[in-house]
Design a protein around this motif. Structure first.
Motif, PDB file in Angstrom:
ATOM      1  N   SER A 177      64.034  74.095  42.309  1.00 41.64           N
ATOM      2  CA  SER A 177      64.710  73.098  43.153  1.00 41.64           C
ATOM      3  C   SER A 177      64.111  73.097  44.558  1.00 41.64           C
ATOM      4  O   SER A 177      63.899  72.044  45.165  1.00 41.64           O
ATOM      5  N   PHE A 178      63.823  74.290  45.073  1.00 36.48           N
ATOM      6  CA  PHE A 178      63.231  74.426  46.406  1.00 36.48           C
ATOM      7  C   PHE A 178      61.845  73.790  46.444  1.00 36.48           C
ATOM      8  O   PHE A 178      61.493  73.073  47.388  1.00 36.48           O
ATOM      9  N   VAL A 179      61.055  74.045  45.402  1.00 35.61           N
ATOM     10  CA  VAL A 179      59.709  73.473  45.297  1.00 35.61           C
ATOM     11  C   VAL A 179      59.775  71.944  45.258  1.00 35.61           C
ATOM     12  O   VAL A 179      58.965  71.259  45.890  1.00 35.61           O
ATOM     13  N   GLN A 180      60.747  71.406  44.531  1.00 34.20           N
ATOM     14  CA  GLN A 180      60.894  69.952  44.468  1.00 34.20           C
ATOM     15  C   GLN A 180      61.194  69.365  45.848  1.00 34.20           C
ATOM     16  O   GLN A 180      60.689  68.286  46.191  1.00 34.20           O
ATOM     17  N   PHE A 181      61.998  70.072  46.622  1.00 30.47           N
ATOM     18  CA  PHE A 181      62.276  69.625  47.984  1.00 30.47           C
ATOM     19  C   PHE A 181      60.965  69.457  48.769  1.00 30.47           C
ATOM     20  O   PHE A 181      60.738  68.444  49.433  1.00 30.47           O
ATOM     21  N   MET A 182      60.105  70.464  48.697  1.00 31.36           N
ATOM     22  CA  MET A 182      58.845  70.417  49.435  1.00 31.36           C
ATOM     23  C   MET A 182      57.948  69.305  48.910  1.00 31.36           C
ATOM     24  O   MET A 182      57.318  68.576  49.679  1.00 31.36           O
ATOM     25  N   TYR A 183      57.894  69.166  47.598  1.00 32.44           N
ATOM     26  CA  TYR A 183      56.999  68.192  46.962  1.00 32.44           C
ATOM     27  C   TYR A 183      57.419  66.755  47.282  1.00 32.44           C
ATOM     28  O   TYR A 183      56.593  65.910  47.612  1.00 32.44           O
ATOM     29  N   TYR A 184      58.719  66.472  47.199  1.00 33.47           N
ATOM     30  CA  TYR A 184      59.192  65.100  47.345  1.00 33.47           C
ATOM     31  C   TYR A 184      59.484  64.689  48.789  1.00 33.47           C
ATOM     32  O   TYR A 184      59.378  63.515  49.132  1.00 33.47           O
ATOM     33  N   THR A 185      59.892  65.639  49.611  1.00 35.33           N
ATOM     34  CA  THR A 185      60.321  65.279  50.971  1.00 35.33           C
ATOM     35  C   THR A 185      59.337  65.700  52.047  1.00 35.33           C
ATOM     36  O   THR A 185      59.462  65.269  53.194  1.00 35.33           O
ATOM     37  N   PHE A 186      58.376  66.564  51.723  1.00 33.16           N
ATOM     38  CA  PHE A 186      57.391  67.099  52.666  1.00 33.16           C
ATOM     39  C   PHE A 186      58.061  67.942  53.757  1.00 33.16           C
ATOM     40  O   PHE A 186      57.520  68.119  54.851  1.00 33.16           O
ATOM     41  N   MET A 187      59.249  68.457  53.458  1.00 32.25           N
ATOM     42  CA  MET A 187      59.950  69.297  54.427  1.00 32.25           C
ATOM     43  C   MET A 187      59.359  70.698  54.448  1.00 32.25           C
ATOM     44  O   MET A 187      58.739  71.146  53.488  1.00 32.25           O
ATOM     45  N   ARG A 188      59.595  71.411  55.541  1.00 27.46           N
ATOM     46  CA  ARG A 188      59.132  72.778  55.690  1.00 27.46           C
ATOM     47  C   ARG A 188      60.170  73.746  55.103  1.00 27.46           C
ATOM     48  O   ARG A 188      61.371  73.459  55.149  1.00 27.46           O
ATOM     49  N   PRO A 189      59.737  74.889  54.588  1.00 31.42           N
ATOM     50  CA  PRO A 189      60.682  75.837  53.976  1.00 31.42           C
ATOM     51  C   PRO A 189      61.845  76.214  54.888  1.00 31.42           C
ATOM     52  O   PRO A 189      62.984  76.308  54.439  1.00 31.42           O
ATOM     53  N   ASN A 190      61.560  76.435  56.169  1.00 31.03           N
ATOM     54  CA  ASN A 190      62.622  76.849  57.092  1.00 31.03           C
ATOM     55  C   ASN A 190      63.647  75.742  57.303  1.00 31.03           C
ATOM     56  O   ASN A 190      64.814  76.011  57.607  1.00 31.03           O
ATOM     57  N   GLU A 191      63.231  74.499  57.169  1.00 28.55           N
ATOM     58  CA  GLU A 191      64.159  73.377  57.286  1.00 28.55           C
ATOM     59  C   GLU A 191      65.016  73.248  56.025  1.00 28.55           C
ATOM     60  O   GLU A 191      66.220  73.001  56.102  1.00 28.55           O
ATOM     61  N   ILE A 192      64.374  73.427  54.886  1.00 27.49           N
ATOM     62  CA  ILE A 192      65.075  73.267  53.608  1.00 27.49           C
ATOM     63  C   ILE A 192      66.182  74.304  53.458  1.00 27.49           C
ATOM     64  O   ILE A 192      67.304  73.979  53.042  1.00 27.49           O
ATOM     65  N   ARG A 193      65.890  75.548  53.789  1.00 30.83           N
ATOM     66  CA  ARG A 193      66.869  76.619  53.564  1.00 30.83           C
ATOM     67  C   ARG A 193      68.130  76.424  54.401  1.00 30.83           C
ATOM     68  O   ARG A 193      69.189  76.938  54.069  1.00 30.83           O
ATOM     69  N   GLN A 194      68.042  75.671  55.501  1.00 30.65           N
ATOM     70  CA  GLN A 194      69.193  75.473  56.388  1.00 30.65           C
ATOM     71  C   GLN A 194      70.019  74.231  56.040  1.00 30.65           C
ATOM     72  O   GLN A 194      71.039  73.967  56.675  1.00 30.65           O
ATOM     73  N   LEU A 195      69.595  73.472  55.033  1.00 34.09           N
ATOM     74  CA  LEU A 195      70.309  72.247  54.677  1.00 34.09           C
ATOM     75  C   LEU A 195      71.702  72.544  54.133  1.00 34.09           C
ATOM     76  O   LEU A 195      71.896  73.488  53.365  1.00 34.09           O
ATOM     77  N   GLN A 196      72.642  71.708  54.536  1.00 36.12           N
ATOM     78  CA  GLN A 196      74.008  71.794  54.041  1.00 36.12           C
ATOM     79  C   GLN A 196      74.359  70.483  53.331  1.00 36.12           C
ATOM     80  O   GLN A 196      73.669  69.472  53.490  1.00 36.12           O
ATOM     81  N   VAL A 197      75.431  70.513  52.583  1.00 38.16           N
ATOM     82  CA  VAL A 197      75.791  69.354  51.765  1.00 38.16           C
ATOM     83  C   VAL A 197      75.921  68.092  52.600  1.00 38.16           C
ATOM     84  O   VAL A 197      75.486  67.011  52.199  1.00 38.16           O
ATOM     85  N   TYR A 198      76.481  68.226  53.807  1.00 35.16           N
ATOM     86  CA  TYR A 198      76.687  67.028  54.623  1.00 35.16           C
ATOM     87  C   TYR A 198      75.378  66.386  55.096  1.00 35.16           C
ATOM     88  O   TYR A 198      75.371  65.241  55.550  1.00 35.16           O
ATOM     89  N   ASN A 199      74.265  67.123  54.989  1.00 40.26           N
ATOM     90  CA  ASN A 199      72.963  66.557  55.367  1.00 40.26           C
ATOM     91  C   ASN A 199      72.442  65.556  54.335  1.00 40.26           C
ATOM     92  O   ASN A 199      71.538  64.771  54.634  1.00 40.26           O
ATOM     93  N   ILE A 200      72.998  65.611  53.132  1.00 42.44           N
ATOM     94  CA  ILE A 200      72.506  64.772  52.034  1.00 42.44           C
ATOM     95  C   ILE A 200      73.351  63.491  51.948  1.00 42.44           C
ATOM     96  O   ILE A 200      74.558  63.537  51.738  1.00 42.44           O
ATOM     97  N   GLN A 201      72.694  62.356  52.114  1.00 39.50           N
ATOM     98  CA  GLN A 201      73.368  61.052  52.047  1.00 39.50           C
ATOM     99  C   GLN A 201      72.837  60.311  50.816  1.00 39.50           C
ATOM    100  O   GLN A 201      71.974  59.434  50.911  1.00 39.50           O
ATOM    101  N   LEU A 202      73.367  60.688  49.649  1.00 41.56           N
ATOM    102  CA  LEU A 202      72.844  60.177  48.379  1.00 41.56           C
ATOM    103  C   LEU A 202      72.946  58.663  48.256  1.00 41.56           C
ATOM    104  O   LEU A 202      72.020  58.007  47.767  1.00 41.56           O
ATOM    105  N   GLU A 203      74.057  58.096  48.711  1.00 36.84           N
ATOM    106  CA  GLU A 203      74.248  56.654  48.552  1.00 36.84           C
ATOM    107  C   GLU A 203      73.201  55.853  49.325  1.00 36.84           C
ATOM    108  O   GLU A 203      72.805  54.759  48.913  1.00 36.84           O
ATOM    109  N   ASP A 204      72.766  56.401  50.434  1.00 33.87           N
ATOM    110  CA  ASP A 204      71.751  55.726  51.249  1.00 33.87           C
ATOM    111  C   ASP A 204      70.339  56.219  50.957  1.00 33.87           C
ATOM    112  O   ASP A 204      69.384  55.806  51.624  1.00 33.87           O
TER     113      ASP A 204
END
Length: 383
Positions: A224-251
């Motif tokens: 799941s972590f690898v997919q984050f990097m592959y699809y979003t181009f985010m950095r590992p340190n940014e990904i690990r700090q994500l919380q549910v409220y950061n995800i806006q699925l509908e948009d």
């Protein structure tokens, strides 16, 4: 006790919990007439004393003197009372002052990197007996001498350029507070040519498929972590700090807050359709405050945990000492996106680069540009 007509904040000692390896200082706030507010001041002379006892004794005397002056009406008035303003600003003291002021704005890694470079520069100036150099006396020749010294010590061109960029940024902050200073001398230092780094090489073809198969089977969370990097181009340190409220699925958006971002800026990232199902499973039945990748406590997973997991799997492929890393998945995603025909402007937005030129340079470093005309139209020397 004398009464001051100007507000102030009394001097105090910052002893860094008694750690002699850290830079102690006395700080206070004095009223600036032109600014119309309190202005922080820092005194580092306490560091001349080698022991804790000597530093505490000196600081006690200094604090008493400063507070007596503040109580007596000491203030800053550049128009009428210039004599009260220090006439000589020492370069290295000024640099440390800026670091202290900006400490809360920098990430911990950035602050430590900046401070390390300033420490090294200060030590070199001390060896050259120039540690009392006034800030306005810094010259390009002196800067180049320091950079040459670091080059002889084996530093790469990229690292040498980083020294210059760091000092340039600090001096710019300093100049914004001391407008009488000359133009930034660090901006005049030419960049050294950097070799293309082969670190974090992308995974291609069969090796990518095999690695994904093993990761998915052994460490689903890492997948799941690898997919984050592959699809979003985010950095590992940014990904690990994500919380549910950061995800806006509908948009179809991920909101990255400034304090979680390396750039220290709020940003939105688009969720590609192939990633949406995985993302939905990651957040379902979790409260808004929950971390997507929690640690053993209520906080997020530790900084290097996913890299450690990934390194263990790389060892199965005998890639321990290669240039492949967890971060390689970001480069892999960018390469696949570019090859799929995604335009450079869309890549820039997803990468959060400040300009198309930065994205263009990044793509070149990944070897993405080939001269198709040469490949298809160059005539043969012998027909």
């Amino acid at each position: 006790m004398l009464n001051s007509n100007y507000p102030y904040k009394k001097a105090v000692l910052k002893d860094r919990l008694g750690d002699l390896n850290k830079r102690w200082y006395v700080t206070f706030k004095v009223w600036d007439v032109q600014l119309g507010k309190l202005r922080p001041k820092y005194d580092y002379e306490v560091n001349k004393h080698p022991t804790k006892e000597a530093r505490y004794r000196f600081a006690k005397r200094l604090i008493k003197q400063i507070n007596q002056m503040l109580e007596g009406g000491k203030h800053i008035d550049n128009e009428k009372n210039k004599a009260q303003e220090p006439q000589v600003v020492i370069l290295t003291d000024a640099f440390y002052e800026i670091l202290d002021i900006k400490r809360n704005e920098y990430s911990r890694d950035t602050f430590n990197s900046y401070k390390s470079k300033v420490d090294q520069f200060t030590e070199w100036l001390r060896e050259k007996k120039k540690h009392k150099l006034p800030v306005e006396k810094i010259s390009t020749q002196l800067i180049i001498s320091f950079i040459d010294y670091k080059a002889k010590d084996g530093r790469s061109a990229k690292t040498l350029n980083s020294y210059v960029d760091t000092f340039k940024a600090i001096y710019s902050e300093l100049r914004s507070r001391h407008t009488q200073l000359p133009n930034n001398p660090f901006a005049e230092i030419p960049k050294r040519k950097e070799l293309v780094s082969h670190k974090n090489m992308a995974y291609l073809g069969k090796e990518k498929d095999e690695l994904i198969y093993v990761i998915k089977k052994i460490k689903p969370n890492l997948f799941s972590f690898v997919q984050f990097m592959y699809y979003t181009f985010m950095r590992p340190n940014e990904i690990r700090q994500l919380q549910v409220y950061n995800i806006q699925l509908e948009d179809n958006l991920i909101f990255i807050e400034a304090f979680k971002s390396k750039s220290k800026k709020d940003a939105f990232i688009t969720i590609p359709p192939p990633f949406k199902t995985t993302l939905k499973k990651l957040i379902e039945n979790k409260p808004n405050s929950a971390y997507l990748f929690p640690g053993k406590t209520a906080t997020c997973i530790s900084k290097n945990r996913m890299s450690d997991y990934h390194r263990e799997i790389l060892e199965r492929f005998d890639w321990r000492n290669t240039n492949h890393t967890l971060y390689s998945w970001k480069h892999t995603g960018v390469i696949d996106a570019y090859k799929a025909g995604i335009d450079i402007k869309s890549l820039q937005l997803q990468l959060r680069h400040h300009s198309l030129e930065e994205t263009d340079t990044y793509l070149k470093s990944l070897g993405m540009y080939t001269n198709k005309a040469i490949l298809t139209k160059m005539p043969a020397l012998i027909q």
